[in-house]
Design a protein around this motif. Structure first.
Motif, PDB file in Angstrom:
ATOM      1  N   ALA A  71       0.852  -1.186   0.000  1.00 23.19           N
ATOM      2  CA  ALA A  71       0.000   0.000   0.000  1.00 23.19           C
ATOM      3  C   ALA A  71       0.888   1.235   0.000  1.00 23.19           C
ATOM      4  CB  ALA A  71      -0.907   0.015   1.226  1.00 23.19           C
ATOM      5  N   ILE A  72       0.582   2.170  -0.876  1.00 22.41           N
ATOM      6  CA  ILE A  72       1.339   3.417  -0.919  1.00 22.41           C
ATOM      7  C   ILE A  72       0.370   4.594  -0.926  1.00 22.41           C
ATOM      8  CG2 ILE A  72       3.338   2.424  -2.097  1.00 22.41           C
ATOM      9  CD1 ILE A  72       2.307   3.559  -4.695  1.00 22.41           C
ATOM     10  N   GLU A  73       0.781   5.675  -0.328  1.00 26.70           N
ATOM     11  CA  GLU A  73      -0.018   6.892  -0.291  1.00 26.70           C
ATOM     12  C   GLU A  73       0.517   7.842  -1.354  1.00 26.70           C
ATOM     13  OE1 GLU A  73      -3.252   8.969   1.108  1.00 26.70           O
ATOM     14  OE2 GLU A  73      -2.518   7.132   2.059  1.00 26.70           O
ATOM     15  N   ILE A  74      -0.315   8.171  -2.329  1.00 28.46           N
ATOM     16  CA  ILE A  74       0.100   9.050  -3.415  1.00 28.46           C
ATOM     17  C   ILE A  74      -0.523  10.430  -3.206  1.00 28.46           C
ATOM     18  CG2 ILE A  74       0.072   9.429  -5.909  1.00 28.46           C
ATOM     19  CD1 ILE A  74      -0.087   6.454  -6.296  1.00 28.46           C
ATOM     20  N   PRO A  75       0.293  11.464  -3.092  1.00 28.31           N
ATOM     21  CA  PRO A  75      -0.239  12.819  -2.879  1.00 28.31           C
ATOM     22  C   PRO A  75      -1.259  13.211  -3.945  1.00 28.31           C
ATOM     23  CG  PRO A  75       2.138  12.785  -2.566  1.00 28.31           C
ATOM     24  CD  PRO A  75       1.762  11.438  -3.121  1.00 28.31           C
ATOM     25  N   TYR A  76      -2.344  13.838  -3.521  1.00 29.24           N
ATOM     26  CA  TYR A  76      -3.411  14.331  -4.392  1.00 29.24           C
ATOM     27  C   TYR A  76      -4.197  13.209  -5.076  1.00 29.24           C
ATOM     28  CZ  TYR A  76      -0.292  18.317  -3.866  1.00 29.24           C
ATOM     29  OH  TYR A  76       0.533  19.280  -3.350  1.00 29.24           O
ATOM     30  N   PHE A  77      -3.965  11.968  -4.654  1.00 23.30           N
ATOM     31  CA  PHE A  77      -4.690  10.848  -5.253  1.00 23.30           C
ATOM     32  C   PHE A  77      -5.259   9.919  -4.190  1.00 23.30           C
ATOM     33  CE2 PHE A  77      -4.887   6.687  -7.527  1.00 23.30           C
ATOM     34  CZ  PHE A  77      -5.799   7.057  -8.497  1.00 23.30           C
ATOM     35  N   GLY A  78      -4.481   9.640  -3.152  1.00 25.40           N
ATOM     36  CA  GLY A  78      -4.957   8.786  -2.075  1.00 25.40           C
ATOM     37  C   GLY A  78      -4.184   7.482  -1.966  1.00 25.40           C
ATOM     38  N   LYS A  79      -4.724   6.579  -1.167  1.00 26.70           N
ATOM     39  CA  LYS A  79      -4.071   5.298  -0.926  1.00 26.70           C
ATOM     40  C   LYS A  79      -4.323   4.345  -2.092  1.00 26.70           C
ATOM     41  CE  LYS A  79      -4.377   3.613   3.210  1.00 26.70           C
ATOM     42  NZ  LYS A  79      -4.914   2.905   4.410  1.00 26.70           N
ATOM     43  N   VAL A  80      -3.249   3.668  -2.511  1.00 24.21           N
ATOM     44  CA  VAL A  80      -3.321   2.712  -3.618  1.00 24.21           C
ATOM     45  C   VAL A  80      -2.746   1.381  -3.154  1.00 24.21           C
ATOM     46  CG1 VAL A  80      -2.448   2.136  -5.910  1.00 24.21           C
ATOM     47  CG2 VAL A  80      -3.182   4.458  -5.417  1.00 24.21           C
ATOM     48  N   PHE A  81      -3.438   0.298  -3.479  1.00 22.05           N
ATOM     49  CA  PHE A  81      -2.961  -1.045  -3.159  1.00 22.05           C
ATOM     50  C   PHE A  81      -2.425  -1.702  -4.427  1.00 22.05           C
ATOM     51  CE2 PHE A  81      -6.264  -0.060  -0.089  1.00 22.05           C
ATOM     52  CZ  PHE A  81      -5.639  -0.366   1.113  1.00 22.05           C
ATOM     53  N   ILE A  82      -1.235  -2.267  -4.317  1.00 22.20           N
ATOM     54  CA  ILE A  82      -0.620  -2.972  -5.439  1.00 22.20           C
ATOM     55  C   ILE A  82      -0.572  -4.456  -5.093  1.00 22.20           C
ATOM     56  CG2 ILE A  82       1.422  -3.186  -6.901  1.00 22.20           C
ATOM     57  CD1 ILE A  82       2.143  -0.326  -6.139  1.00 22.20           C
ATOM     58  N   CYS A  90       5.212 -22.639 -12.982  1.00 22.58           N
ATOM     59  CA  CYS A  90       4.707 -22.473 -14.351  1.00 22.58           C
ATOM     60  C   CYS A  90       5.040 -21.110 -14.947  1.00 22.58           C
ATOM     61  CB  CYS A  90       3.197 -22.697 -14.391  1.00 22.58           C
ATOM     62  SG  CYS A  90       2.232 -21.447 -13.505  1.00 22.58           S
ATOM     63  N   GLY A  91       5.586 -20.207 -14.130  1.00 19.08           N
ATOM     64  CA  GLY A  91       5.958 -18.896 -14.644  1.00 19.08           C
ATOM     65  C   GLY A  91       4.821 -17.898 -14.686  1.00 19.08           C
ATOM     66  N   TYR A  92       3.655 -18.298 -14.222  1.00 20.01           N
ATOM     67  CA  TYR A  92       2.514 -17.378 -14.235  1.00 20.01           C
ATOM     68  C   TYR A  92       2.797 -16.169 -13.353  1.00 20.01           C
ATOM     69  CZ  TYR A  92      -2.092 -15.444 -13.221  1.00 20.01           C
ATOM     70  OH  TYR A  92      -3.145 -14.595 -13.054  1.00 20.01           O
ATOM     71  N   ARG A  93       2.408 -14.991 -13.849  1.00 18.23           N
ATOM     72  CA  ARG A  93       2.565 -13.781 -13.059  1.00 18.23           C
ATOM     73  C   ARG A  93       1.480 -12.788 -13.438  1.00 18.23           C
ATOM     74  NH1 ARG A  93       8.249 -11.387 -13.996  1.00 18.23           N
ATOM     75  NH2 ARG A  93       7.341  -9.708 -12.747  1.00 18.23           N
ATOM     76  N   ALA A  94       1.082 -11.995 -12.477  1.00 19.58           N
ATOM     77  CA  ALA A  94       0.064 -10.976 -12.722  1.00 19.58           C
ATOM     78  C   ALA A  94       0.204  -9.898 -11.660  1.00 19.58           C
ATOM     79  CB  ALA A  94      -1.341 -11.584 -12.678  1.00 19.58           C
ATOM     80  N   SER A  95      -0.242  -8.703 -11.991  1.00 17.93           N
ATOM     81  CA  SER A  95      -0.225  -7.611 -11.020  1.00 17.93           C
ATOM     82  C   SER A  95      -1.387  -6.684 -11.308  1.00 17.93           C
ATOM     83  CB  SER A  95       1.095  -6.830 -11.093  1.00 17.93           C
ATOM     84  OG  SER A  95       1.244  -6.213 -12.358  1.00 17.93           O
ATOM     85  N   ASP A  96      -1.807  -5.966 -10.289  1.00 12.06           N
ATOM     86  CA  ASP A  96      -2.899  -5.025 -10.479  1.00 12.06           C
ATOM     87  C   ASP A  96      -2.807  -3.922  -9.440  1.00 12.06           C
ATOM     88  OD1 ASP A  96      -5.052  -3.892 -11.665  1.00 12.06           O
ATOM     89  OD2 ASP A  96      -6.485  -5.463 -11.168  1.00 12.06           O
ATOM     90  N   VAL A  97      -3.506  -2.837  -9.720  1.00 14.27           N
ATOM     91  CA  VAL A  97      -3.542  -1.677  -8.842  1.00 14.27           C
ATOM     92  C   VAL A  97      -4.995  -1.375  -8.515  1.00 14.27           C
ATOM     93  CG1 VAL A  97      -3.042   0.787  -8.647  1.00 14.27           C
ATOM     94  CG2 VAL A  97      -1.439  -0.714  -9.832  1.00 14.27           C
ATOM     95  N   GLU A  98      -5.256  -1.055  -7.259  1.00 18.42           N
ATOM     96  CA  GLU A  98      -6.623  -0.769  -6.845  1.00 18.42           C
ATOM     97  C   GLU A  98      -6.629   0.399  -5.868  1.00 18.42           C
ATOM     98  OE1 GLU A  98      -9.688  -3.138  -4.081  1.00 18.42           O
ATOM     99  OE2 GLU A  98      -9.242  -4.165  -5.969  1.00 18.42           O
ATOM    100  N   CYS A  99      -7.504   1.364  -6.106  1.00 14.76           N
ATOM    101  CA  CYS A  99      -7.631   2.511  -5.208  1.00 14.76           C
ATOM    102  C   CYS A  99      -8.429   2.123  -3.970  1.00 14.76           C
ATOM    103  CB  CYS A  99      -8.328   3.675  -5.916  1.00 14.76           C
ATOM    104  SG  CYS A  99      -7.467   4.280  -7.371  1.00 14.76           S
ATOM    105  N   GLU A 100      -8.169   2.828  -2.887  1.00 10.00           N
ATOM    106  CA  GLU A 100      -8.897   2.551  -1.651  1.00 10.00           C
ATOM    107  C   GLU A 100     -10.376   2.895  -1.799  1.00 10.00           C
ATOM    108  OE1 GLU A 100      -8.145   3.315   3.065  1.00 10.00           O
ATOM    109  OE2 GLU A 100      -7.930   5.036   1.728  1.00 10.00           O
ATOM    110  N   SER A 101     -10.669   3.961  -2.547  1.00  7.82           N
ATOM    111  CA  SER A 101     -12.058   4.369  -2.749  1.00  7.82           C
ATOM    112  C   SER A 101     -12.385   4.405  -4.234  1.00  7.82           C
ATOM    113  CB  SER A 101     -12.303   5.755  -2.140  1.00  7.82           C
ATOM    114  OG  SER A 101     -11.431   6.715  -2.709  1.00  7.82           O
TER     115      SER A 101
END
Length: 217
Positions: A71-82, A90-101
């Motif tokens: 979780a990171i706090e981005i100024p003027y945007f809010g908390k973001v979860f990565i 198997c080498g599978y990988r994935a990532s995503d970003v989600e805002c707190e609100s």
């Protein structure tokens, strides 16, 4: 478009299936975290990263997946979860970003006018699309990755894809077109040319964080 990975050419049923698979895989990341943390005390600090090893991979079902949440706090945007997952089997990988609100559908347009603009923060979720007119786009989809970067990082991602297409192209005109696009992006990175970047996301989890960015829907 030169870099477009649009799914419009796919049969609608296949496209729906792929989107469903992606949603299930991202959902699996959240579920794996919830299940793994259910019976342990867990303190999550902003800016800190937590990893869980030996988890069940949603693809090969082996206990060789490593989960990451930050979780990171981005100024003027809010908390973001990565969120991220990587399987050593198997080498599978994935990532995503989600805002707190929830922020609803968004569209940001930004004009890169100099080297200082390269430091502007960019948040892109797996459902977001990044467009550079007359250059290409980074499309959402099954293999799309969410990330938090800056304008320079976004341009470097475009460069990497153009370089790959250049190396794979058999037609001389396509290779020449790729070389010209690379020259243009290099000039932007040196602060010698301007560039427009557009970010759109129906989920509202993407953004260009700058007072200069024009926001629409």
């Amino acid at each position: 478009m030169f870099l477009s990975f649009s799914f419009s050419i796919l049969i609608s049923s296949i496209a729906c299936f792929l989107r469903a698979c992606f949603v299930l895989n991202v959902y699996a990341i959240h579920c794996l975290f919830a299940k793994s943390l259910l019976n342990r005390r867990f303190y999550f600090l902003i800016g800190m990263e937590d990893t869980l090893e030996g988890q069940v991979c949603p693809m090969c079902r082996k206990k060789s997946a490593t989960l990451m949440e930050r979780a990171i706090e981005i100024p003027y945007f809010g908390k973001v979860f990565i969120f991220g997952i990587m399987c050593s089997s198997c080498g599978y990988r994935a990532s995503d970003v989600e805002c707190e609100s929830s922020k609803g559908p968004v569209k940001f347009t930004f004009e890169v006018e100099g080297k200082d603009d390269l430091n502007v923060r960019v948040v892109r979720s797996s459902s977001g699309i990044i467009k550079i007119p007359r250059v290409g786009s980074l499309e959402p989809g099954v293999n799309a990755e969410g990330f938090v970067s800056n304008i320079e990082g976004v341009i470097l991602r475009f460069k990497k894809q153009i370089e790959h297409l250049r190396d794979q192209a058999e037609d001389k005109s396509e290779r020449k077109k790729a070389k010209n696009l690379l020259k243009k992006l290099d000039a932007v990175l040196r602060g010698e040319e301007k560039l427009k970047i557009v970010v759109e996301d129906p989920s509202g989890n993407s953004a260009i964080i700058s007072e200069k960015a024009k926001r629409g829907k």
